[in-house]
Every structure is written in C-alpha cells, then in structure tokens.
Write a protein that holds these residues in place. Structure first.
Motif, short mmCIF file in Angstrom:
data_model
loop_
_atom_site.label_atom_id
_atom_site.label_comp_id
_atom_site.label_asym_id
_atom_site.label_seq_id
_atom_site.Cartn_x
_atom_site.Cartn_y
_atom_site.Cartn_z
N ALA A 78 -8.41 47.55 -18.58
CA ALA A 78 -7.78 48.86 -18.41
C ALA A 78 -7.11 49.25 -19.71
CB ALA A 78 -6.76 48.33 -17.18
N GLU A 79 -6.61 48.34 -20.57
CA GLU A 79 -6.18 48.93 -21.62
C GLU A 79 -7.07 49.83 -22.66
OE1 GLU A 79 -2.86 49.04 -24.70
OE2 GLU A 79 -2.97 49.00 -22.75
N ALA A 80 -8.23 49.00 -22.71
CA ALA A 80 -9.59 49.83 -23.49
C ALA A 80 -9.85 51.12 -23.10
CB ALA A 80 -10.59 48.77 -23.39
N SER A 100 -11.71 57.99 -33.27
CA SER A 100 -12.69 56.84 -33.75
C SER A 100 -12.30 55.48 -33.53
CB SER A 100 -12.84 57.23 -35.27
OG SER A 100 -13.20 58.36 -35.51
N GLY A 101 -11.02 55.02 -33.92
CA GLY A 101 -10.43 53.83 -33.66
C GLY A 101 -10.58 53.25 -32.22
N PRO A 102 -10.02 53.98 -31.19
CA PRO A 102 -10.27 53.48 -29.78
C PRO A 102 -11.95 53.24 -29.68
CG PRO A 102 -8.51 55.08 -30.10
CD PRO A 102 -9.22 55.02 -31.28
N LEU A 103 -12.63 54.20 -30.21
CA LEU A 103 -14.12 54.02 -29.61
C LEU A 103 -14.71 52.89 -30.22
CD1 LEU A 103 -15.52 56.13 -28.00
CD2 LEU A 103 -16.56 57.03 -29.99
N ARG A 104 -14.15 52.50 -31.47
CA ARG A 104 -14.62 51.39 -32.30
C ARG A 104 -14.26 49.89 -31.50
NH1 ARG A 104 -13.45 53.96 -37.07
NH2 ARG A 104 -11.61 52.93 -36.96
N LEU A 155 -13.59 49.93 -28.25
CA LEU A 155 -14.34 49.90 -27.04
C LEU A 155 -15.86 49.47 -27.34
CD1 LEU A 155 -14.31 50.71 -24.03
CD2 LEU A 155 -15.42 52.97 -24.48
N GLU A 156 -16.47 49.81 -28.28
CA GLU A 156 -17.69 49.07 -28.61
C GLU A 156 -17.75 47.71 -28.66
OE1 GLU A 156 -20.05 52.68 -31.07
OE2 GLU A 156 -18.47 51.73 -32.10
N GLU A 157 -16.60 47.16 -29.58
CA GLU A 157 -16.56 46.02 -29.67
C GLU A 157 -16.03 44.89 -28.62
OE1 GLU A 157 -13.91 45.88 -33.02
OE2 GLU A 157 -15.35 46.77 -34.52
N SER A 158 -15.49 45.53 -27.47
CA SER A 158 -15.07 44.70 -26.41
C SER A 158 -16.16 44.21 -25.53
CB SER A 158 -14.14 45.74 -25.40
OG SER A 158 -14.88 46.87 -24.92
N ALA A 159 -15.72 43.28 -25.04
CA ALA A 159 -16.72 42.40 -23.72
C ALA A 159 -16.41 42.88 -22.45
CB ALA A 159 -16.65 40.99 -24.10
N TRP A 160 -17.42 43.55 -21.75
CA TRP A 160 -17.33 43.77 -20.51
C TRP A 160 -18.13 43.24 -19.55
CZ3 TRP A 160 -15.65 49.22 -18.64
CH2 TRP A 160 -14.59 49.58 -19.36
N PRO A 161 -17.49 43.04 -18.10
CA PRO A 161 -18.52 42.36 -17.38
C PRO A 161 -19.73 43.27 -17.00
CG PRO A 161 -16.09 42.61 -16.45
CD PRO A 161 -16.36 43.53 -17.72
N ARG A 169 -18.69 51.58 -19.57
CA ARG A 169 -18.46 51.45 -21.06
C ARG A 169 -19.44 52.30 -21.60
NH1 ARG A 169 -20.80 48.10 -24.62
NH2 ARG A 169 -19.83 47.41 -26.34
N GLU A 170 -20.75 52.34 -21.36
CA GLU A 170 -21.87 52.84 -21.90
C GLU A 170 -21.60 54.73 -21.96
OE1 GLU A 170 -24.04 51.67 -24.16
OE2 GLU A 170 -22.64 49.84 -23.80
N ARG A 171 -21.16 54.85 -20.61
CA ARG A 171 -20.77 56.44 -20.59
C ARG A 171 -19.75 56.86 -21.39
NH1 ARG A 171 -22.95 60.65 -17.28
NH2 ARG A 171 -24.36 58.96 -16.24
N LEU A 172 -18.80 56.16 -21.28
CA LEU A 172 -17.48 56.41 -22.13
C LEU A 172 -17.95 56.51 -23.65
CD1 LEU A 172 -14.74 54.48 -20.55
CD2 LEU A 172 -14.94 56.91 -20.84
N LEU A 173 -18.65 55.49 -24.28
CA LEU A 173 -19.09 55.47 -25.46
C LEU A 173 -20.14 56.93 -25.74
CD1 LEU A 173 -20.16 51.80 -26.26
CD2 LEU A 173 -18.15 53.12 -26.92
N ASP A 174 -20.87 57.30 -24.97
CA ASP A 174 -21.83 58.18 -24.99
C ASP A 174 -20.94 59.68 -25.06
OD1 ASP A 174 -23.72 59.81 -25.14
OD2 ASP A 174 -24.41 59.78 -22.90
N VAL A 175 -19.80 59.80 -24.18
CA VAL A 175 -19.05 60.98 -24.38
C VAL A 175 -18.25 61.02 -25.51
CG1 VAL A 175 -17.22 62.09 -23.25
CG2 VAL A 175 -18.93 61.14 -21.85
#
Length: 708
Positions: free
Chosen positions: A351-353, A395-399, A401-407, A414-420
C-alpha cells in the motif's frame, strides 16, 4: 475475558487510527500492528512454559494489568499532545509481549476448566465472549476517537484491560489442572522443542496456522486506510469495520459451539482455511464493487471463516499435546500467530509503495495538463520550470516500485504503474529538451501530445485506486464521494451493458486515419438517453488522443463523447469534403447502438477542428443542435454561400484566446459579429490567458450550456 477483549479490540482501532494520523503511511500502520504480534513469535514457547509452571489465572491477571499500564501510558501521552511514533511502537511492543503470555495461558486454562472432551465447544464459547468484547470495543473506540480523540480512547482501552484482570481475582485453578514437573525454565523450553521433533502433526498445525496469520489475518492492517482513504467513513467507519470482524467471529464460533468433539478435525481445518482464502479474494474486490455496507458484509464472512480456522488450530494443538505440555502447546500457537507481522508488513509495504508513486505521479500529470493549457511561446521557460522538479519527485518512488517484490497476482498493477510512470518521465524529458529550443513549437506540441497515451494507460486503474478515479474527474467533482462510488461500482459490474461502456475504438489505431473513438459512461443503465459530444481534433491530431480532452467532464455528467479522426492529416478545409459524410455516418452508427438525446448533439473542435466544426455543422441536414468551436475561424466558403443562414437560432458557444498566435483574436471577434448578424444564439468567451491551445477548463461550462 469479555472485558479484556473490549480493551484488545479497542486498542487495535485506536492504534491504527493514531498511527495513520501521525504518519499518513499504511506501511507504518502495518509496522505498528506488527508490534502487537511480533513478540508472540519470540516469547510464545517461553510464555507457554510459564503457563505450565504458574497458576494460569494469575498469569492472565498479570498480563491484563500490564496491558492496562502500557495503553494507559499511551493515553496520557496522547491526551497531553506528547505522543510520538517511538512511544507508540515501544509501548505496543511491550503490550504485545504481555499479550503473548495471555494467549499461551488462556487456551490451557480453558482445557483445565472444561476438559478435553468439551474443548472445542468450550473454546468456541470463549471465542464468542471475546468477540462480543471486540464488537463493543471496536464500536466504542471509534465513537470515542470521533468525539474525544485518540488519547481518551487509549484510556478507555486501559480501563477495559484493568477490569478484565480484576474479574479474575475470584478465580482459582481447577482441580484437573496439571502443573509441570519441577525443572528449570530453560529445560522446559528445550523439552517442548524436543517434543516437536517427534510429533510432526504439531509442526504441520503450526505451519498452517502461521500461513493463515501471514496471508489472512494481515488484512486488518489495511482497515484504517480503507476506512479513511477509500470508503471515507472516518474513525467511526473504522470501528464499524472492526465490529464486522467481531460479528463474523461470533457467528462462526456460535456454529462451532454446537459441535461435539472434533471428528476429522484435520480435514475440516484445511477446508476452512481454503474457504478463508476465497473470502479474502472477495474482500479485495468488495470496496470497488459494493458500497460500505457491502464491505461490512464481506468482512463478516471473512472473519467467520477466520474464527473457525483459529478455533480449530487452538483445539487441535491442545488435543495433540500431553497434559503437562498444554501450556507450551498454547505457546506453539502463539509462536505461529506471531508470524502475522510478516503479512502485515507486506500488506502495508505494498500500500505504501502504491501511495508513494500515485501522489507524485498524479501531481506530475496535473502539472503537465496545466502546462498544456497555458502553453504560449513567450512563456516556455517559465512553463519548463513548473515541470522541472517533477522528474526528481517521481523518479525515486518509481525506482522503489521497480525494486519492490509483489505477489504474482498483483504484478499487472505494478507493471501498469511503472509503464505510466516511465511514459510520464519521457514527457518531462521531451518537454525540457524542446524548451531549450523554444522556437521549435512542433517539438513542444509533440512532447505534450504524449499525455493522451499516458491517460489511456492509466485509466484502467481508476476502479482499483480511488485517487486515480478522482483524477479522471474535473476538479469541481473530485470531492463527490457518491459519484466516485457509483463510478467504481458501475465499472466493475458484470452484465451485458458492461461490454458496451467505457473507452471504445473503431478502426482508430494511432497509425491509421478515418476511424473514431467513443466514450460511453460506465454508469449508463442501458436505457437512459444521453447527450452526444462530437469533438474534432486539431491539425495533425488524432481522435484517439483528443478523446482524453473530454473524458473527465463527460464521465461526471453521463455524456457520450465521439472523437473522429480525419482522413488526411487535417480536416477537409480545402478541396473535396471527404470527412463530413464519414462523421455523419459515425453519429448515426452511435445513435443506432445507444439512445442519443437528439435535442443535445454538440459538434465542437479545436483549431482546424473548430474551423471544420463550422463547415460540417452548418451543412444542410446536419444532426447537430449545438456548435462550440474553440480557437478556430469562420471558413471563407461559408461567407460565399447561404450556409450561414442555417446558423439562425442555432446555439453556438465560441471560445478564443486573446493570446492566440495562430488565429489572432480579431478573427474571433469578426466571427462573433457575423454570426450575431445572421441570428445565431451566441455565447462568446474571449479568454485573456489563453493562447492557441485547448481550453478544457471550458468543458464544464459548455456541458452546462448544452444541458440547459
């Protein structure tokens, strides 16, 4: 037990709410909730050993009095305005240690009182009493927070713990209670560890219980954010959600109390666990499908199954242990539930990510939209400064998110948020590069045109994330909670109309010309007629992109939006008119599939689209009841024919900017005068800070004018 349970659930409510108020972070709420449970993993077996050595009712009294001290201290600090996150975490950790001692003693004390044959119904009756306390505690804590604040709520919680401890003063150890043989405390712990190596069923039960705690009961960490940020029901709503947990537990345990001794308990336990998991999936969807009352109902079902799973785990552990180890068997259960913080931390971290990305992402997109609205060649430098800080902010929050482990089942989000996020950073970089050569306006427009693609990628997340749904409304409607809930529910419905609403495209890929895009409001009931807005893009534009200039406003006002794409790079302003027949055919095609309000069919457009709106809208037999050209001109061909006669009594909303560098404002004034002379019903809007760009802040006014 009833009085202590009032304090326990009240503490859960006020802990989550106070932590969220202090930090505004779902992750920290998960950490705080974890502090209540983490000690159980480390002290569960030692606590069970103590429960085997000392009178268990005295252990329960000690644990209750200690929790009254920790929560009372927090209450005083909060009342005095001195409470900090460190206070909350440390005192909650201390209370969690005492709670581990209480849990270990409680199960074995019930066995002492009722015996093994009646253990399941005995634990069930105890569970009903406890959850009745939870019900009172959760509702009471929510009400106290709303009226008197978190400090008073913590003091009320402390009173509940103290009253529960006092109620045990008259209790005694039952004659069937078995004390452990005299041996050192450490040998007691080692002895139980040895019994676990030889009794594999004990290990399996602990693992299953731990899995349920980590993956199932961790949903409580999200309830404060669910109440405040999604359902917007405040502390009383949070109290109601926790009360629903208690009601569910009461129902589940009432059913269990009617059973006799456990038969086939292992298979039943696994069945209940699987059902518990299925109900949690339903809970994940519930906030986006049903209103607050529906979420409460789903929570009741979830916690009825969770209570059954909890009850079966306790009873099977007690029945699998010899009499002199029952306290330590209770400790094993405490160890298993002590793994719950892992799930709570993961839930909170996810939720925080999401929150950390969404806030700067939506702020950045809002700034890009603002720059698009106020784009003017002399102001390019200042506009670039507006966007410059957002690269670092995003940039920081996006990085992270990229490094976080998701179910795996949440990976698509996660992938859609990264794309946006990446597309948004590309817009910032492209605009910054173009701003360094401000004479090249083409590159500036190209950079900003990417905003439409970002919106198209982001929009499917609107029903899943409340901030995204609100962003896709014009600012005046973002605070309309009822509208947001109605949109969420409509978007996730599953019926025949669900496949006919939303954003649709007909041969309108960005590499093609001549097709159209259509927005049908998700809230359409399948019968009601709707106004139709036909919006024409500017030169070198595309209907698939221009749709997003109108979706926000149409979404809030149940309006159809049709955005054709010109056959050539721009509309048929010279030579043979190849666009008008196609546009008229599109209108009829839409009207054949959806109930269009024929008294409210608007043709609008920007720049070349505005100019062409005059040409197409004043054709003989055109279906348009209103025109709203923006930043265009009156085509000379109209002056050479009798087409202007068709403008008599026609409502026309004419928008132009004083700063327009392509079509000077004098051309708009001339258009206004000509149309007034022929009898058109003109609304003329000359905007002093508008250059040659689309004024989407006029859309709400245009739709109100159309509806009048």
């Amino acid at each position: 037990m009833l009085l202590g349970s009032i304090g326990a659930m009240g503490e859960t409510v006020v802990l989550g709410w106070l932590t969220l108020e202090l930090t505004n972070s779902p992750l920290v709420v998960g950490i705080a909730m974890g502090m209540r449970m983490a000690p159980m993993f480390f002290v569960g077996v030692p606590a069970g050993a103590l429960a085997d050595r000392w009178p268990r009712h005295r252990v329960l009294m000690l644990a209750g009095a200690g929790q009254a001290l920790t929560t009372g201290t927090l209450g005083l600090l909060a009342t005095l305005g001195q409470v900090t996150l460190a206070h909350i975490l440390l005192l909650t950790l201390a209370g969690g240690t005492l709670r581990a001692l209480e849990h270990a003693a409680r199960q074995s004390y019930v066995h002492d009182v009722v015996g093994g044959a009646a253990l399941l119904p005995g634990l069930a009756v105890l569970g009903v009493a406890m959850r009745t306390g939870w019900l009172v505690g959760s509702l009471g804590a929510g009400a106290v927070i709303a009226r008197f604040g978190s400090g008073a709520a913590y003091l009320a919680v402390a009173a509940g713990f103290l009253a529960g401890a006092a109620a045990l003063l008259a209790a005694s150890s039952p004659t069937r209670a078995t004390r452990a043989q005299p041996e050192s405390f450490w040998r007691s712990v080692i002895g139980f560890a040895s019994s676990m190596r030889t009794d594999r069923s004990l290990v399996v039960l602990m693992l299953l219980t731990a899995g349920a705690e980590m993956l199932g009961f961790s949903h409580q960490a999200l309830l404060p954010s669910l109440a405040r940020d999604v359902l917007r029901t405040g502390p009383e709503g949070l109290g109601t959600l926790n009360a629903a947990r208690a009601v569910g537990g009461i129902l589940g345990l009432t059913v269990a109390s009617m059973r006799g001794p456990v038969a086939g308990g292992g298979a039943l336990f696994v069945t209940v666990l699987l059902s518990f998991g299925g109900s949690l999936l339903a809970l994940g969807l519930a906030p986006y499908v049903v209103h607050f009352a529906g979420v409460v109902v789903v929570l009741v079902v979830v916690n009825a199954l969770g209570a059954l799973a909890d009850l079966l785990a306790q009873s099977l552990l007690q029945l699998s242990a010899p009499a002199h180890l029952r306290g330590r068997a209770g400790g094993a259960w405490v160890v298993a539930i002590g793994l719950a913080p892992l799930g709570q931390l993961q839930i909170g971290a996810l939720a925080e990510a999401i929150d950390r990305v969404l806030e700067p992402l939506l702020e950045t997109l809002e700034r890009v939209m603002w720059v698009q609205r106020y784009l003017h060649p002399p102001a390019i430098g200042q506009l670039a400064e507006v966007l410059a800080p957002q690269t670092e902010a995003l940039s920081g929050p996006l990085r992270a998110l990229e490094e976080s482990a998701w179910p795996d089942d949440a990976g698509f989000i996660r992938e859609r948020l990264l794309d946006v996020g990446r597309q948004t950073l590309d817009i910032l970089a492209a605009f910054a590069a173009a701003a360094r050569a401000p004479d090249d306006l083409v590159e500036l427009f190209r950079a900003l045109r990417r905003l439409a693609r970002v919106q198209e990628t982001l929009y499917p997340l609107a029903p899943a994330f409340d901030p995204v749904s609100r962003w896709f409304l014009d600012p005046a409607r973002r605070g309309d909670d009822e509208l947001v809930a109605r949109l969420r529910e409509a978007t996730l419905r599953d019926d025949d109309n669900a496949r006919r609403v939303g954003v649709l495209h007909a041969d309108n890929e960005r590499g093609s010309r001549g097709g159209f895009s259509l927005y049908v409001p998700e809230t359409w009931d399948g019968h009601a007629s709707m106004p139709l807005v036909v919006a024409l893009h500017g030169g070198h534009g595309h209907g698939r992109d221009f749709l997003w200039s109108w979706l926000r406003e149409a979404r809030a006002r149940d309006t159809l939006v049709l955005t054709p794409t010109s056959v050539q790079r721009t509309w048929s302003l010279m030579g043979a008119d190849v666009d008008a027949p196609r546009i008229l055919q599109m209108v009829e095609s839409v009207a054949a599939r959806y109930p269009v309000d024929r008294a409210r069919v608007l043709l609008t457009g920007m720049s070349d689209g505005g100019t062409y709106a005059f040409l197409c809208g004043l054709r003989d037999g055109a279906p348009f009841t209103h025109l709203a050209p923006a930043c265009g001109v009156l085509h000379p061909a109209l002056l050479a024919t009798d087409a202007l006669a068709r403008a008599r009594d026609l409502p026309i909303y004419l928008v132009h900017g004083e700063l327009d560098w392509m079509f000077p404002v004098a051309t708009a004034r001339m258009t206004r005068d000509v149309l007034t002379t022929v009898g058109a019903r003109i609304v003329y809007r000359e905007i002093d800070d508008l250059s040659h760009t689309y004024p989407r802040d006029e859309n709400p006014k245009i739709l109100e004018w159309l509806a009048a």
